[in-house]
Design a protein around this motif. Structure first.
Motif, PDB file in Angstrom:
ATOM      1  N   GLU A 120      34.339  35.054  40.580  1.00 15.82           N
ATOM      2  CA  GLU A 120      34.026  33.899  41.421  1.00 15.82           C
ATOM      3  C   GLU A 120      32.517  33.702  41.522  1.00 15.82           C
ATOM      4  O   GLU A 120      32.038  32.562  41.575  1.00 15.82           O
ATOM      5  CB  GLU A 120      34.641  34.084  42.807  1.00 15.82           C
ATOM      6  N   HIS A 121      31.766  34.793  41.559  1.00 20.25           N
ATOM      7  CA  HIS A 121      30.305  34.685  41.621  1.00 20.25           C
ATOM      8  C   HIS A 121      29.758  34.066  40.338  1.00 20.25           C
ATOM      9  O   HIS A 121      28.883  33.183  40.389  1.00 20.25           O
ATOM     10  CB  HIS A 121      29.706  36.076  41.839  1.00 20.25           C
ATOM     11  N   ILE A 122      30.276  34.489  39.201  1.00 21.52           N
ATOM     12  CA  ILE A 122      29.814  33.949  37.918  1.00 21.52           C
ATOM     13  C   ILE A 122      30.102  32.456  37.830  1.00 21.52           C
ATOM     14  O   ILE A 122      29.287  31.675  37.322  1.00 21.52           O
ATOM     15  CB  ILE A 122      30.494  34.706  36.754  1.00 21.52           C
ATOM     16  N   SER A 123      31.245  32.054  38.336  1.00 23.01           N
ATOM     17  CA  SER A 123      31.630  30.644  38.233  1.00 23.01           C
ATOM     18  C   SER A 123      30.686  29.707  38.984  1.00 23.01           C
ATOM     19  O   SER A 123      30.628  28.519  38.673  1.00 23.01           O
ATOM     20  CB  SER A 123      33.066  30.454  38.749  1.00 23.01           C
ATOM     21  N   CYS A 124      29.947  30.235  39.977  1.00 25.75           N
ATOM     22  CA  CYS A 124      29.053  29.365  40.737  1.00 25.75           C
ATOM     23  C   CYS A 124      27.576  29.611  40.414  1.00 25.75           C
ATOM     24  O   CYS A 124      26.695  29.088  41.114  1.00 25.75           O
ATOM     25  CB  CYS A 124      29.307  29.519  42.241  1.00 25.75           C
ATOM     26  N   LEU A 125      27.285  30.396  39.365  1.00 29.26           N
ATOM     27  CA  LEU A 125      25.898  30.643  38.986  1.00 29.26           C
ATOM     28  C   LEU A 125      25.279  29.407  38.343  1.00 29.26           C
ATOM     29  O   LEU A 125      25.925  28.709  37.558  1.00 29.26           O
ATOM     30  CB  LEU A 125      25.805  31.811  38.005  1.00 29.26           C
ATOM     31  N   SER A 126      24.028  29.164  38.650  1.00 28.33           N
ATOM     32  CA  SER A 126      23.296  28.088  37.977  1.00 28.33           C
ATOM     33  C   SER A 126      22.893  28.556  36.585  1.00 28.33           C
ATOM     34  O   SER A 126      22.898  29.761  36.288  1.00 28.33           O
ATOM     35  CB  SER A 126      22.063  27.714  38.791  1.00 28.33           C
ATOM     36  N   ASP A 183      39.130  38.442  32.262  1.00 25.89           N
ATOM     37  CA  ASP A 183      39.061  37.135  32.943  1.00 25.89           C
ATOM     38  C   ASP A 183      37.639  36.853  33.426  1.00 25.89           C
ATOM     39  O   ASP A 183      37.147  35.718  33.335  1.00 25.89           O
ATOM     40  CB  ASP A 183      40.026  37.104  34.125  1.00 25.89           C
ATOM     41  N   SER A 184      36.977  37.876  33.955  1.00 27.62           N
ATOM     42  CA  SER A 184      35.605  37.696  34.450  1.00 27.62           C
ATOM     43  C   SER A 184      34.647  37.408  33.296  1.00 27.62           C
ATOM     44  O   SER A 184      33.762  36.556  33.419  1.00 27.62           O
ATOM     45  CB  SER A 184      35.150  38.953  35.198  1.00 27.62           C
ATOM     46  N   LEU A 185      34.838  38.118  32.193  1.00 32.13           N
ATOM     47  CA  LEU A 185      33.975  37.886  31.035  1.00 32.13           C
ATOM     48  C   LEU A 185      34.206  36.495  30.455  1.00 32.13           C
ATOM     49  O   LEU A 185      33.251  35.803  30.050  1.00 32.13           O
ATOM     50  CB  LEU A 185      34.229  38.959  29.973  1.00 32.13           C
ATOM     51  N   VAL A 186      35.448  36.056  30.411  1.00 31.53           N
ATOM     52  CA  VAL A 186      35.741  34.709  29.911  1.00 31.53           C
ATOM     53  C   VAL A 186      35.076  33.655  30.797  1.00 31.53           C
ATOM     54  O   VAL A 186      34.554  32.645  30.305  1.00 31.53           O
ATOM     55  CB  VAL A 186      37.268  34.479  29.842  1.00 31.53           C
ATOM     56  N   ALA A 187      35.072  33.886  32.124  1.00 34.97           N
ATOM     57  CA  ALA A 187      34.388  32.960  33.036  1.00 34.97           C
ATOM     58  C   ALA A 187      32.901  32.879  32.697  1.00 34.97           C
ATOM     59  O   ALA A 187      32.293  31.796  32.774  1.00 34.97           O
ATOM     60  CB  ALA A 187      34.572  33.426  34.477  1.00 34.97           C
ATOM     61  N   LEU A 188      32.299  34.003  32.291  1.00 37.77           N
ATOM     62  CA  LEU A 188      30.907  34.005  31.871  1.00 37.77           C
ATOM     63  C   LEU A 188      30.729  33.237  30.565  1.00 37.77           C
ATOM     64  O   LEU A 188      29.819  32.398  30.436  1.00 37.77           O
ATOM     65  CB  LEU A 188      30.425  35.451  31.704  1.00 37.77           C
ATOM     66  N   VAL A 189      31.596  33.493  29.601  1.00 40.75           N
ATOM     67  CA  VAL A 189      31.502  32.846  28.286  1.00 40.75           C
ATOM     68  C   VAL A 189      31.595  31.331  28.416  1.00 40.75           C
ATOM     69  O   VAL A 189      30.894  30.584  27.709  1.00 40.75           O
ATOM     70  CB  VAL A 189      32.602  33.385  27.354  1.00 40.75           C
ATOM     71  N   MET A 190      32.446  30.860  29.323  1.00 39.15           N
ATOM     72  CA  MET A 190      32.642  29.415  29.468  1.00 39.15           C
ATOM     73  C   MET A 190      31.382  28.705  29.960  1.00 39.15           C
ATOM     74  O   MET A 190      31.298  27.473  29.882  1.00 39.15           O
ATOM     75  CB  MET A 190      33.795  29.139  30.443  1.00 39.15           C
ATOM     76  N   ARG A 222      35.508  37.233  50.265  1.00 32.12           N
ATOM     77  CA  ARG A 222      35.058  37.303  48.869  1.00 32.12           C
ATOM     78  C   ARG A 222      34.364  36.001  48.459  1.00 32.12           C
ATOM     79  O   ARG A 222      33.340  36.018  47.768  1.00 32.12           O
ATOM     80  CB  ARG A 222      36.232  37.590  47.936  1.00 32.12           C
ATOM     81  N   THR A 223      34.926  34.878  48.893  1.00 35.47           N
ATOM     82  CA  THR A 223      34.321  33.584  48.564  1.00 35.47           C
ATOM     83  C   THR A 223      32.943  33.463  49.193  1.00 35.47           C
ATOM     84  O   THR A 223      31.988  32.982  48.559  1.00 35.47           O
ATOM     85  CB  THR A 223      35.231  32.437  49.057  1.00 35.47           C
ATOM     86  N   THR A 224      32.808  33.903  50.434  1.00 38.60           N
ATOM     87  CA  THR A 224      31.506  33.867  51.111  1.00 38.60           C
ATOM     88  C   THR A 224      30.482  34.717  50.362  1.00 38.60           C
ATOM     89  O   THR A 224      29.351  34.275  50.106  1.00 38.60           O
ATOM     90  CB  THR A 224      31.646  34.376  52.560  1.00 38.60           C
ATOM     91  N   LEU A 225      30.866  35.937  50.010  1.00 38.62           N
ATOM     92  CA  LEU A 225      29.947  36.821  49.289  1.00 38.62           C
ATOM     93  C   LEU A 225      29.584  36.239  47.927  1.00 38.62           C
ATOM     94  O   LEU A 225      28.421  36.273  47.509  1.00 38.62           O
ATOM     95  CB  LEU A 225      30.576  38.206  49.107  1.00 38.62           C
ATOM     96  N   ALA A 226      30.581  35.696  47.227  1.00 35.51           N
ATOM     97  CA  ALA A 226      30.358  35.183  45.874  1.00 35.51           C
ATOM     98  C   ALA A 226      29.447  33.957  45.866  1.00 35.51           C
ATOM     99  O   ALA A 226      28.628  33.785  44.949  1.00 35.51           O
ATOM    100  CB  ALA A 226      31.695  34.841  45.219  1.00 35.51           C
ATOM    101  N   HIS A 227      29.565  33.108  46.869  1.00 37.49           N
ATOM    102  CA  HIS A 227      28.834  31.842  46.863  1.00 37.49           C
ATOM    103  C   HIS A 227      27.504  31.910  47.608  1.00 37.49           C
ATOM    104  O   HIS A 227      26.594  31.121  47.302  1.00 37.49           O
ATOM    105  CB  HIS A 227      29.699  30.743  47.473  1.00 37.49           C
TER     106      HIS A 227
END
Length: 636
Positions: free
Chosen positions: A345-351, A393-400, A304-309
């Motif tokens: 996890e994907h959202i957390s590493c988006l530019s 949780d995923s939406l909150v990661a986006l909001v942050m 999952r980490t590989t796919l997300a990053h």
């Protein structure tokens, strides 16, 4: 024979003997090689013989003898292996791999694997070339195309030999592959041919997947032409294990292989990505009970980490959206939890650039995903809550990652989606759960948006006090309790992190009555009521009081608490006493002006019909004396 195998390990470990071998000239070393090869071969043969006799004998003296012999023979074999240089070892092993007996061939391959695994440091170019000379033989054995040397090689023996050869191929690739890439190109083709076999042994198939993945990692983009055959075979193996996860060792091999390929070629997964995302999500929620289960989950996390990053959002986000729709229609709805973990996890590493480019797509997706509760009203609350919680949780990661100006319209759009005319009331549970999470994460910043929620919160609190009399209430009692808990949790976080005097006189007047009325709201039954009062309501009211920007608003709030001491239900009077004590504990000397008003109510409860209430009142009086630092008898 016993004496011989007792003597040989000592001789081969002797410093004097080893020194003499090391001093041999080049010609003497060449002459020694056939003897060393013969010693290795005979040691292997005797190990096999001792093992067979040990298994055949019953628990008697003969069995003990052969077990002792096996132990000494293995010790001798280990010393011989250590004695041989790589220049002597490889020709010896290559010759023994053509031995007539399958078990001895297998043992020779195992010795090669041990040599490859225990090597400290890199191999020289000459040594790598020498090791590559066994590649063709290993491939023949792995693919089952080597000619059997005797007629006794059973299917089981051949499967074991193939597994052992596949492991040796993988280790050989890892050990010398970086300098010999061209030599490993035929390995993938051989593995694909092997995987196409009918009735392929499961362990052999698992080994072939791992070997192919190792070579893909080595060859990189040069392995891309093989993906159309390799990935469908790999995903097919995963699907079989997902539907019937009986062989977790096979599952571990398949997941590990997929992780290795994804890490090596992430930009070439697009045609298979939807299938990969779905398989990873389903496996993330599969019950795995054996000791390998934790290893499978660990590999899934890495995958999952590989796919997300590694995957670009233009590829992964549409795949996640498609997978969400497909999983909703399948029998694997709980897999949405794992899917949302991947997205989070994907959202957390988006530019910032990627986030802005895909914000509209993500907003639409989350609006659809947040509607899960409303479309699954009949499902168990616990399961719905778990899935909804991960979406939040995923939406909150986006909001942050958003600015205030970007988030504000999204937040108000979500509020209208939940509270607008005709909206299902179940959406309010989702919205207030989301608001509670946002208030907890954004802390004081959430007050920039919370002003819009004060009046709706007060109205909702008032309605929740009378749900039992509302015939049109679509919520069950448990759902109403969840809505109330989420609302109180949101308000508590707002009050707790307020540093800008958010609670103005107007907002205080709006909230006070409906908030204090919750002391009399026994929704859910006595046990749930008690938990809600202790964990949420009392802290919320206390923090509300402390946050009041206008001190004149404290008196009406205090009066509302005192009024609850006249309630007909003893549980409510008891809760009002707890609330009063907590308020005084936080205000301390500032509570003195309010004390005279409380005394008549306390005096009545000192003689309450309920023994619990009376005892609690006495406790409150004693604690007030400690808090305020003076006796209260003069007030009664």
């Amino acid at each position: 024979m016993y004496s011989l195998f007792s003597f040989l390990p000592k001789l081969l470990a002797s410093h004097a003997f080893l020194h003499k071998v090391a001093q041999c000239s080049e010609a003497e070393t060449v002459n020694l090689q056939p003897l060393q090869q013969n010693l290795l071969q005979e040691s292997l043969h005797f190990v096999h013989l001792a093992s067979q006799n040990s298994e055949q004998c019953n628990e008697n003296q003969a069995a003990k003898f052969w077990k002792a012999m096996l132990n000494r023979a293995c010790n001798t074999l280990e010393k011989v292996n250590q004695l041989l240089s790589i220049n002597s070892f490889v020709p010896a092993v290559r010759a023994i791999m053509s031995h007539e007996h399958p078990a001895i061939r297998r043992k020779a391959i195992e010795l090669l694997s041990i040599k490859l695994q225990t090597r400290q440091g890199p191999w020289s170019d000459d040594q790598a070339e020498l090791l590559m000379s066994v590649l063709e033989q290993l491939l023949l054995i792995a693919c089952g195309t080597s000619k059997p040397m005797d007629g006794d090689e059973s299917g089981q023996e051949q499967a074991l030999n193939r597994q052992t050869a596949l492991l040796a191929l993988k280790l050989l690739c890892r050990a010398v592959g970086h300098g010999q890439k061209e030599g490993f190109a035929p390995v993938i083709t051989a593995m694909l041919t092997l995987l196409d076999e009918e009735d392929l042994d499961g362990n052999v198939g698992a080994g072939a997947l791992l070997c192919a993945a190792e070579v893909v990692g080595l060859l990189g983009v040069h392995a891309v032409p093989h993906l159309p055959r390799l990935l469908p075979a790999l995903l097919g193996a995963l699907r079989v294990q997902t539907e019937s996860p009986s062989q977790e060792a096979h599952l571990l091999s398949a997941v590990t292989a997929l992780q290795r390929i994804s890490a090596a070629l992430p930009r070439f997964l697009s045609p298979y990505l939807l299938n990969i995302v779905m398989q990873v999500s389903v496996l993330g929620e599969c019950p795995l009970s054996s000791s390998l289960g934790s290893q499978v989950q660990q590999q899934l996390m890495q995958l999952r980490t590989t796919l997300a990053h590694e995957l670009p959002p233009r590829v992964l986000i549409p795949a996640v959206s498609q997978a969400y729709g497909s999983l909703l229609e399948s029998a694997h709805e709980l897999s949405l939890v794992s899917l949302m973990s991947l997205l989070q996890e994907h959202i957390s590493c988006l530019s910032a650039e990627d986030l802005n480019a895909h914000l509209s797509t993500l907003s639409s997706f989350f609006t659809k995903a947040l509607n899960y509760r409303s479309t699954h009203k009949q499902d168990p609350l616990e399961r719905v809550g778990e899935i909804e919680g991960r979406v939040i949780d995923s939406l909150v990661a986006l909001v942050m990652k958003l600015s205030e100006m970007t988030f504000r319209p999204i937040f108000f759009k979500l509020f209208d989606w939940a509270a607008g005319e005709g909206a299902p009331r179940h959406r309010l549970i989702t919205f207030w759960r989301l608001a509670a999470c946002l208030a907890n994460r954004l802390r004081g910043l959430f007050s920039l948006f919370a002003g819009h929620l004060v009046q709706p919160a007060a109205s909702m609190l008032a309605w929740l006090c009378h749900t039992d009399t509302d015939e049109n209430n679509p919520l069950s009692e448990s759902e109403s309790c969840l809505l109330l808990d989420s609302l109180l949790s949101c308000l508590l976080s707002i009050f707790l992190h307020d540093t800008q005097h958010f609670i103005t006189k107007e907002r205080s007047d709006t909230l006070t009555v409906s908030l204090i009325d919750q002391l009399a709201n026994m929704l859910g039954g006595e046990a749930i009521y008690h938990t809600r009062v202790t964990d949420l309501l009392v802290p919320c009211i206390v923090q509300f009081a402390i946050s009041l920007a206008d001190n004149s608003a404290m008196k009406p709030l205090h009066q509302q608490i005192l009024f609850k001491m006249h309630h007909t239900a003893s549980q409510v009077r008891f809760a009002a006493l707890i609330q009063l004590l907590e308020l005084a504990s936080r205000l301390r000397e500032d509570y003195m002006p309010l004390l005279p008003e409380a005394v008549p109510y306390l005096a009545e409860l000192m003689e309450d019909d309920s023994e619990e209430v009376e005892q609690q009142c006495q406790k409150v009086v004693r604690q007030l004396e400690i808090i305020l630092g003076e006796p209260l008898q003069s007030y009664f």
